[in-house]
Scaffold this motif. Structure first.
Motif, PDB file in Angstrom:
ATOM      1  N   ILE A   1      88.208  54.209  31.180  1.00  0.00           N
ATOM      2  CA  ILE A   1      88.942  53.159  31.880  1.00  0.00           C
ATOM      3  C   ILE A   1      89.301  52.092  30.858  1.00  0.00           C
ATOM      4  N   PHE A   2      90.582  52.058  30.465  1.00  0.00           N
ATOM      5  CA  PHE A   2      91.053  51.046  29.518  1.00  0.00           C
ATOM      6  C   PHE A   2      91.359  49.791  30.322  1.00  0.00           C
ATOM      7  N   GLU A   3      90.383  48.889  30.354  1.00  0.00           N
ATOM      8  CA  GLU A   3      90.451  47.746  31.267  1.00  0.00           C
ATOM      9  C   GLU A   3      91.624  46.825  30.975  1.00  0.00           C
ATOM     10  N   SER A   4      92.118  46.822  29.752  1.00  0.00           N
ATOM     11  CA  SER A   4      93.273  45.986  29.443  1.00  0.00           C
ATOM     12  C   SER A   4      94.542  46.543  30.072  1.00  0.00           C
ATOM     13  N   GLU A   5      94.491  47.800  30.530  1.00  0.00           N
ATOM     14  CA  GLU A   5      95.652  48.441  31.147  1.00  0.00           C
ATOM     15  C   GLU A   5      95.538  48.472  32.663  1.00  0.00           C
ATOM     16  N   ASP A   6      94.473  49.095  33.166  1.00  0.00           N
ATOM     17  CA  ASP A   6      94.227  49.183  34.610  1.00  0.00           C
ATOM     18  C   ASP A   6      92.810  49.716  34.803  1.00  0.00           C
ATOM     19  N   LEU A   7      92.484  50.116  36.004  1.00  0.00           N
ATOM     20  CA  LEU A   7      91.132  50.610  36.301  1.00  0.00           C
ATOM     21  C   LEU A   7      91.124  52.096  36.624  1.00  0.00           C
ATOM     22  N   LEU A   8      92.098  52.832  36.109  1.00  0.00           N
ATOM     23  CA  LEU A   8      92.167  54.273  36.331  1.00  0.00           C
ATOM     24  C   LEU A   8      91.455  55.026  35.203  1.00  0.00           C
ATOM     25  N   PRO A   9      90.622  56.012  35.512  1.00  0.00           N
ATOM     26  CA  PRO A   9      90.051  56.865  34.456  1.00  0.00           C
ATOM     27  C   PRO A   9      91.177  57.645  33.764  1.00  0.00           C
TER      28      PRO A   9
ATOM     29  N   ILE B   1      97.428  55.045  25.098  1.00  0.00           N
ATOM     30  CA  ILE B   1      96.436  55.550  26.047  1.00  0.00           C
ATOM     31  C   ILE B   1      96.899  56.849  26.692  1.00  0.00           C
ATOM     32  N   GLY B   2      95.939  57.567  27.266  1.00  0.00           N
ATOM     33  CA  GLY B   2      96.245  58.823  27.918  1.00  0.00           C
ATOM     34  C   GLY B   2      96.637  58.640  29.378  1.00  0.00           C
ATOM     35  N   LYS B   3      97.099  59.721  29.958  1.00  0.00           N
ATOM     36  CA  LYS B   3      97.460  59.705  31.371  1.00  0.00           C
ATOM     37  C   LYS B   3      96.189  59.725  32.226  1.00  0.00           C
ATOM     38  N   PRO B   4      96.289  59.335  33.479  1.00  0.00           N
ATOM     39  CA  PRO B   4      95.126  59.394  34.371  1.00  0.00           C
ATOM     40  C   PRO B   4      94.586  60.821  34.480  1.00  0.00           C
ATOM     41  N   THR B   5      93.270  60.946  34.539  1.00  0.00           N
ATOM     42  CA  THR B   5      92.652  62.266  34.663  1.00  0.00           C
ATOM     43  C   THR B   5      92.662  62.771  36.097  1.00  0.00           C
TER      44      THR B   5
END
Length: 284
Positions: free
Chosen positions: A172-180, A161-165
């Motif tokens: 929002i990769f829900e399996s990871e967290d709720l950060l865009p 996955i990418g870093k937060p924007t």
């Protein structure tokens, strides 16, 4: 107002016999390999090289890709774990005493795959007595397309996955967290698709302008430069990378870029004014 896209697909398409899952990643990986094979086959036919040679090469590349990618992940990214679980490097099972859990080969590294492919091609060309650089040019054209499908598989798995924007936009990769976050997998897939178009165009319309090996050198520069740049948008895959100035993917990309630049310089001029024949390519 948020412009983020929530992303949390089930990576499994279907579970066969309630034992072996069919996953998007495996399906996309296989699709990329098949399309790559068909593209290279068309080039063999175009240059009057027996397609039987490609059928043999495909087996070498398939084995080299899987073995290299698997060993690359285990050695470069997770050596601490696999040094104590050696059987799990080669088997798609998680072993816990007498309990076997099918997990597939979830750890595959593209740099390891690249090394595995190169070794497989070297072995094949020596045994089949076929021109190495001619083969490398052809494989280089198809490889970015295969890489595109692999990254789409990573996207379906919500991995790499990418870093937060740091904004309201992103995935929002829900399996990871709720950060865009940046959809780094899609960035890389698009870059690989563009590289494929460039290389295929040069092969189709400009190949007489370069010696054998130039396109392979250009492939190394374009693909691994793109990989180096896009790593800035990705989260590190392993914790130890947090202490590095640049991450492992970038470190491993540098030798490929340098090798590509050297090869492009050495092969910048055409070897002759005439196209190779199939007999000259296979050394008959």
């Amino acid at each position: 107002m948020s412009g983020a896209i929530h992303w949390n697909p089930d990576p499994e398409i279907i579970n066969l016999f309630h034992t072996i899952p069919l996953r998007y990643y495996g399906l996309l990986f296989a699709t990329g390999l098949v399309l790559g094979y068909l593209i290279v086959r068309s080039m063999f036919r175009k240059e009057n090289v027996p397609v039987e040679k490609l059928d043999q090469l495909a087996i070498y590349i398939f084995v080299g890709t899987l073995v290299g990618a698997r060993l690359g992940h285990c050695l470069f990214y997770d050596f601490e774990y696999y040094s104590h679980h050696i059987l799990e490097i080669f088997l798609p099972f998680k072993i816990n005493g007498s309990d076997f859990q099918y997990i597939g080969y979830r750890g595959l590294a593209s740099h390891g795959g690249a090394i595995g492919i190169l070794i497989a091609i070297l072995v094949y060309c020596k045994r089949a007595k076929i021109n190495l650089l001619w083969i490398l040019d052809k494989v280089a054209i198809a490889t970015p397309l295969t890489g595109m499908f692999i990254r789409l598989g990573n996207f379906m798995n919500s991995e790499i996955i990418g870093k937060p924007t740091n904004s309201n936009y992103g995935f929002i990769f829900e399996s990871e967290d709720l950060l865009p976050r940046h959809p780094a997998q899609l960035y890389e897939a698009f870059a690989y698709a563009l590289i494929f178009v460039v290389l295929f165009y040069l092969y189709s319309y400009k190949r007489q302008s370069f010696a054998k090996g130039f396109l392979f050198g250009l492939f190394l520069v374009l693909l691994f430069a793109a990989r180096f740049i896009l790593e800035f948008y990705k989260e590190n895959q392993e914790a130890f990378e947090d202490d590095l100035v640049i991450n492992m993917g970038q470190i491993l990309s540098i030798p490929f870029i340098i090798a590509g630049i050297i090869l492009m310089y050495l092969k910048r001029n055409p070897e002759s004014q005439h196209a190779d024949t199939g007999r000259e390519i296979v050394g008959e």
